[in-house]
Design an enzyme around this catalytic site. Sequence first.
Site, PDB file in Angstrom:
ATOM      1  N   SER A 112       1.069   3.734  -3.267  1.00 47.22           N
ATOM      2  CA  SER A 112       0.458   4.795  -4.077  1.00 47.22           C
ATOM      3  C   SER A 112      -0.933   5.149  -3.590  1.00 47.22           C
ATOM      4  CB  SER A 112       0.350   4.358  -5.533  1.00 47.22           C
ATOM      5  OG  SER A 112       1.603   4.133  -6.082  1.00 47.22           O
ATOM      6  N   SER A 146       8.177   4.917 -12.227  1.00 51.40           N
ATOM      7  CA  SER A 146       8.101   5.001 -13.687  1.00 51.40           C
ATOM      8  C   SER A 146       9.482   5.313 -14.248  1.00 51.40           C
ATOM      9  CB  SER A 146       7.132   6.103 -14.101  1.00 51.40           C
ATOM     10  OG  SER A 146       7.708   7.368 -13.878  1.00 51.40           O
ATOM     11  N   ASN A 147       9.675   4.976 -15.499  1.00 47.20           N
ATOM     12  CA  ASN A 147      10.986   5.219 -16.090  1.00 47.20           C
ATOM     13  C   ASN A 147      11.336   6.713 -16.114  1.00 47.20           C
ATOM     14  OD1 ASN A 147      10.937   2.480 -16.354  1.00 47.20           O
ATOM     15  ND2 ASN A 147      11.626   2.454 -18.481  1.00 47.20           N
ATOM     16  N   GLU A 202      18.029  -6.235  -3.778  1.00 48.13           N
ATOM     17  CA  GLU A 202      18.050  -7.020  -5.015  1.00 48.13           C
ATOM     18  C   GLU A 202      17.923  -6.177  -6.262  1.00 48.13           C
ATOM     19  OE1 GLU A 202      19.421  -9.666  -3.551  1.00 48.13           O
ATOM     20  OE2 GLU A 202      18.336 -10.886  -5.005  1.00 48.13           O
ATOM     21  N   GLY A 234       0.830  -1.207   0.000  1.00 44.34           N
ATOM     22  CA  GLY A 234       0.000   0.000   0.000  1.00 44.34           C
ATOM     23  C   GLY A 234       0.864   1.257   0.000  1.00 44.34           C
TER      24      GLY A 234
END
Lengths: 394, 394, 383, 383
Positions: free
Chosen positions: A129, A376-377, A245, A127
Amino acid sequence: MDISFSAEHEAFRQEVRDYITGALPPELARKAEADAEFEHAEVMSWHRILAQKGWAAPHWPKQHGGPGWDAARRFIFSEEIELSGAPRLSPFGLAMVGPLIIQFGSDYQKQRFLPKILAGEEVWCQGYSEPNAGSDLASLQLRAEDRGDHFLLNGQKTWTTYAQYADFIFVLARTNGEAKKKQEGISFILCDMSSEGLTVKPFLTTGGTHAFCETWFENVKVPKEHLVGELNQGWTMAKALLGHERTLVAGIGISSRALLRAKRIARDTMSDGRRLLDDPVIRQEIAALELRLESLKMANFRAIAGAQLGHAPGPESSILKLRGTEIQQACFDLCMKLMGMNSLTWFNEPGTVPDREHWVPSAFNYMRAATIYAGSNEIQKNIIAKLILGLPSA
Amino acid sequence: MDISFSAEHEAFRQEVRDYITGALPPELARKAEADAEFEHAEVMSWHRILAQKGWAAPHWPKQHGGPGWDAARRFIFSEEIELSGAPRLSPFGLAMVGPLIIQFGSDYQKQRFLPKILAGEEVWCQGYSEPNAGSDLASLQLRAEDRGDHFLLNGQKTWTTYAQYADFIFVLARTNGEAKKKQEGISFILCDMSSEGLTVKPFLTTGGTHAFCETWFENVKVPKEHLVGELNQGWTMAKALLGHERTLVAGIGISSRALLRAKRIARDTMSDGRRLLDDPVIRQEIAALELRLESLKMANFRAIAGAQLGHAPGPESSILKLRGTEIQQACFDLCMKLMGMNSLTWFNEPGTVPDREHWVPSAFNYMRAATIYAGSNEIQKNIIAKLILGLPSA
Amino acid sequence: MDFELSEDQRLLVDSVQSFVKKDSPIERMRRLRDHEVGWEKSTWKQMAELGWLGVLFPESVGGSQLSFVEVGLIIEQLGTTLVPEPITALVTAGVPLWKLGNAEQHERYLSPALGGDTSLALAYLERDGRFDARQIATRAEKTASGYRLSGSKRWVQNGHAADHLVVSARTSGGPGDSDGVSLFLLDAGQPGLRRTTVKQMDGKKSAMLELEGVEVGAERLLGEPGAALPALELALDYGAAATCTEGAGVMQTVLMMTRNYLTERRQFGVPIGSFQALQHRAVDMFVETELAKSTAILAMLDVEAEDAAVRQRSISIAKAQLAESGGFVVRQGTQLHGGIGVTDEHDVGLYFKRMHVLSTLFGDAHFHTRRFASLPSFTRNVA
Amino acid sequence: MDFELSEDQRLLVDSVQSFVKKDSPIERMRRLRDHEVGWEKSTWKQMAELGWLGVLFPESVGGSQLSFVEVGLIIEQLGTTLVPEPITALVTAGVPLWKLGNAEQHERYLSPALGGDTSLALAYLERDGRFDARQIATRAEKTASGYRLSGSKRWVQNGHAADHLVVSARTSGGPGDSDGVSLFLLDAGQPGLRRTTVKQMDGKKSAMLELEGVEVGAERLLGEPGAALPALELALDYGAAATCTEGAGVMQTVLMMTRNYLTERRQFGVPIGSFQALQHRAVDMFVETELAKSTAILAMLDVEAEDAAVRQRSISIAKAQLAESGGFVVRQGTQLHGGIGVTDEHDVGLYFKRMHVLSTLFGDAHFHTRRFASLPSFTRNVA
């Protein structure tokens, strides 16, 4: 310098491959072959199989039930799972909240949560966004009021993937509305999904499958011992969690598998009386994409080798998510292109196209999410511009 | 709707083509065939030939010596000149300051300057950019102090292309340093290059040819009658100047010519025992670029058809510079690729490669300027975002 | 050169715009994608009454024979809300029916469709044919009274609902030959014709056909036996032109939808449309949309060119550009919407899917780029 | 798997870095590009004394036979200031000389070069051969005492200055055949050998060779007649690996140069590096640079793979990536510099030019992508 995995690592790869072939139940293997979407129950059954083998949480320390693998083994395991088409386990417990609890959790939290995450007995979701706090996560509004022995949660979370199946959710919540900076005053809290006042609404992705949910909190009570780390230190928790990771985010195995699928489609599709794979333009196009993937793989190997030596992630690791997701999308774009008219199919119409092509359009659609989720990119680029290139803020 | 040029326009095209073939002196025709860089004197000799024909200033009104062509004829003429490889005339007098003087100049200015621009007797250059005012043109610092009957100019201009050959320069200069907005307090002034205190230093482009200069002003006197428009209204002048002939900026003829060159190189280059043009991958690549060019040509036709009807330039015209320059670069990139090792040549080594390929590397290098000059493509995008899409300011 | 719409054309566009707004907003398509047929007969009839179905065809068969420009303008506007009625299928099946058919065939098959009482479909794709109309294995053997058709057809747009189908089959030659392709008119209920309805990615339906020795009379043959390829290829170019205009409508819609989202959505205390990287992406979407709109005009006009090479060149330019521009616009439109862009609830995904279908129908970019490069015009002045 | 440099390797890199800083900054290359030869014997000797020329070759010929990694590290650093000395030419000519040559040939031709007293060049390209070493028309006819060579060679890197040239010629077969390719050792002053110096785009020099019946003794043949192709192709892969590492140095330099410019250059009252669209472009440059650096490592290591197919695959990956990444980085680097980026005065243009040359030498992206796609590995698990 040495670019190859050691003989030991190669033997490990074979062991993993053999194990997957042997352990994956036939029904899952059939779905894997077609890259079909797995049901949640199927994913969890595979989780429990891996857990029995001791391989469910490759990156957990041994004392918490991890297999004690090095970075290279973790990469190999991840790549082999991806290559096999077997279900990828839900990351929210195993890869996200689990490691955070290991690093920052209380003894109670460790005992209460870790074994059940590992065993696949309790399912987690995330949880973070909210409708008005996506890229700008620090603007989140979910309130957690201090009520003595518990917090009272009110607000809404969105993109709570697989919340419909989850037993627990970890949330970032605002515990101090008067902090000077938005990032301050946020806490990291674990919440039981069966709590009163908590409601979930799943919705469909463009791939036609269920993934995301919206989750509402209306006077949801959470015991104080479910706070991870210090009060108002949630932002630090969130950043620590992101650091785990980072060498596995490129999805090399996913792309490799999709590319092999593309080649097989090209092999089995006729055009102008010859195999599409023998059309020089098509062949060059497939090769160009494979070259890009191989380049990314090398960058990933550099990152793994660094992690093997215990180094902090270098600049090469920051490009993995960015290019990795672009290449994943490109692989599915290519499959669609090669399928020609068959790319118009939809997954609920079995038999219309060869099994191999059946799920491609769904994946092609949902794959657009890869460059959006987990930062996001565009956000990734903002971060690299600032942290690695040291470019000035606007 | 009708996509084709009328029979009249097609006849005009043939007339222009025949004229160029007949009028271009043999030495220039030889250089044109190789797309060699023309000497300034050669450009001016071609200017005078066109001027005698009455075609030097296609877009000037008839009463000032223009041929009275419509927008379609102006496009056709420009395209045919580009296609022929004949020298392109210097735009600074004919296309920039000339039309501005016609629109805003005093009678004195019209009589003094226009005939000599038209005849190719006086050469102009442009003084806009400064070392610290490029994309941010409004930050310019060149001072023009009011000294009663004249201005006194002090400062520096850069990218004063062809200043080394110029008789006059038009500058944007700051006439009021206390204006509220940077855009205010700027005036548009015409300055004799032979003035005392004015010095020019030309420098080489990456194409190895001379184009740019830096120009210094040290107490340069300019008579008051050389102010165009009102005092402190230079920004309005500059904007008006930009609005001229926006339908000719795509360089369709330049790209078409470069693409034809690419095809001919591919025809004459062997690879694997066959013509490169018959390599399916190469052929597809050339075709893909030609398709893009054809698409841009259609957008350009829309813009011309609008101009024919006297409409203000529509949204389609704003994309012409942006995509036009990208496609021009792509055409030269393609030529270089097709040339293989021959692309290593440099223009001062005649005979090393076929004449057709001789100047390509120089053009390939200098062509990078196309997306930078006349408002970089980044600035173009800023403008479209704001003015056409109405996106909010940062 | 003139790209202005005539007064009549402008009125036509207005009427379609008002139709999509009032009678067929995007919600209608969303509702109908779960519908067995996917479109509605009443709306089809309404379109016929508005005069939209006959614009391409002569008055003798019940049309108004304006030009394809009118068809294109209608389809472009219908594309803005993904109106599902099968106009493109009508055009692609109707064109060879019109060009090759006799008066009786016109009256029996074409006129009812233009009147909105029936719908049509063109069945020409086969498994190993990719986009090439010549690569067909379906055979039509001569019988005493006509022909017997055997083979299968795939991805027949509106094939599931059509009352009549125009079906290609070989009366001679083998896969890849230009000669020997014939077109036949079949009824939906023709014995031996098996139709399987398929739900497509874009929510529309099409059909897979099995022709198991379908017996038809000689009056079902369109034109001369074995000579239908030119008309069939013409029909496919009409189809391609239609997808280009529909695609223009899709792109313009996604562009404006994205622009509005960038203006309204706030993050970091400002509208996200104030971020320069997103602005420039939106500008690239705008540029691509303008290019595709420009080539859609080229397609609309030149699809009716007398010289087939001119027609093919222009159609291939437009179709390849559609795929490139359209792919870019819907991908970036999705990306700029962020998370909601990949939910089924948001409309942008519907346009994303439809754009992929439009890019593929009647030949993808690879097919059309190659066709473009194989035309004599490609090597003009180079030979 | 290990990408750490050894202590010795780190010291080597340090020493090259200090050399380029002190002895050969970019200004030196700028000065030497107008020079007849383009590089300096004294510097060449200095490099030999530093032990840089012999790292690849056995001690028996005066080298230290470390590995190509050391060569690659040296060339990468030399690439940061475009140091013009002909190390890559030494590698490409030296490898077949080493692999095929006998002790006498080693002593006479290879050792002096490793000692910095002579330089070498490999002449293999011909007009109709593009990048394919088999497509050669130059013939070596057997004579009583040896061979007579006739033909021409193009774009021989360092061919204008080399003391000795390794030249490919056919002793049998025709263009395209794998068998019949032989390599010969020629002296610069060999009668019948005509050399024309050519100034390249990147300011370096190369030579066009005319072989007008050049008579050589049999002792000038390298290895067995007609069997040189594998060693020649190996040499070209060494050359390709060298360009990949040099390219990595070029890209890293352009990236940092651009980053610094973005930080320093102010417009609209702020550093232009604060504009998001430019930031994201710089990030893309960074990403491409990291990818190319990664594949340069692949090339350095696998160029020495025993299995030629493994070597070819890795080299083709790296070389194709170099062209793609390098082209992007120098184009954007130029664009982000604005006007000064296209002046000859600014250094970015020097790197721009060199990158084009590096992308082209030893096969461009098209060549290597095709080679990659023709290897058995490409269709593994697909057949």
